[in-house]
Design a protein around this motif. Sequence first.
Motif, short mmCIF file in Angstrom:
data_model
loop_
_atom_site.label_atom_id
_atom_site.label_comp_id
_atom_site.label_asym_id
_atom_site.label_seq_id
_atom_site.Cartn_x
_atom_site.Cartn_y
_atom_site.Cartn_z
N TRP A 281 23.43 41.36 83.79
CA TRP A 281 24.27 40.75 84.55
C TRP A 281 24.20 41.99 86.01
CZ3 TRP A 281 28.50 44.70 85.43
CH2 TRP A 281 28.19 45.81 84.26
N ALA B 122 28.25 38.33 82.38
CA ALA B 122 29.13 39.30 80.96
C ALA B 122 28.60 40.35 81.15
CB ALA B 122 29.14 38.55 80.07
N PRO B 123 28.75 41.02 81.00
CA PRO B 123 28.80 42.57 80.84
C PRO B 123 28.43 42.70 79.36
CG PRO B 123 30.50 42.59 82.37
CD PRO B 123 29.82 41.17 81.52
N SER B 124 27.09 43.29 79.29
CA SER B 124 26.55 43.19 78.29
C SER B 124 24.77 44.57 78.26
CB SER B 124 25.05 41.88 77.61
OG SER B 124 24.28 42.09 76.59
N PRO B 125 24.94 45.23 76.94
CA PRO B 125 23.83 46.25 76.93
C PRO B 125 22.94 45.66 76.27
CG PRO B 125 24.88 46.09 74.99
CD PRO B 125 25.51 44.93 76.18
N THR B 126 22.35 44.75 76.56
CA THR B 126 20.84 44.22 76.60
C THR B 126 20.73 42.73 77.55
OG1 THR B 126 22.04 42.21 75.13
CG2 THR B 126 21.01 44.29 73.68
N LYS B 127 21.99 42.01 77.75
CA LYS B 127 21.84 40.49 78.44
C LYS B 127 21.50 41.05 80.02
CE LYS B 127 22.21 37.61 75.14
NZ LYS B 127 23.09 36.19 74.36
#
Length: 169
Positions: A88, A81-86
Amino acid sequence: DRERSKTPLPRNGVRFGDLNAAQQDAVHALLRATLSAEGFQKVIDIVNSDEEQERRAAPSRAPAAPVRFGRAEYYVAILGAPSPTKPWMLQFGGHHLAINLTFAGANRVLTPSHLGAQPAYFTLESRTVRPLGDEHDKAVALINALDDKQRQQATLGYAVADTVLAAGS
């Protein structure tokens, strides 16, 4: 084995040719947002080169042949899932292009990647397009900078007519 290499490997994601115009524009917008302007143009030129290859190959290809070229045969996938922290990943690719762009917070890694072009140059809208022209010119400059002994060491003594290393090999 040789017979397996004639059948394309399945690709991740959705086929670009199965997307409507708005969805295709969204893929281009995502690529434009994640690549440099020069990188995005190189991707578009490679895809257009593949489209030219399809235009040239299609008339003589057997209707049941599994290999197809062209922009319709490119795929886009988002892994995770596109994420600013995780972490992808964005994948975009086809016959002569493989972009694997991993995002981990503010960091991005573009690997593994593959860039190729066939034909190496073509005319599109009355301009000559050389998708990997800069790379070709630098390779020629490098080989020309070598002395005779170095050039002999750096040059294969045989022709390579097919993929030497590919997925599954």
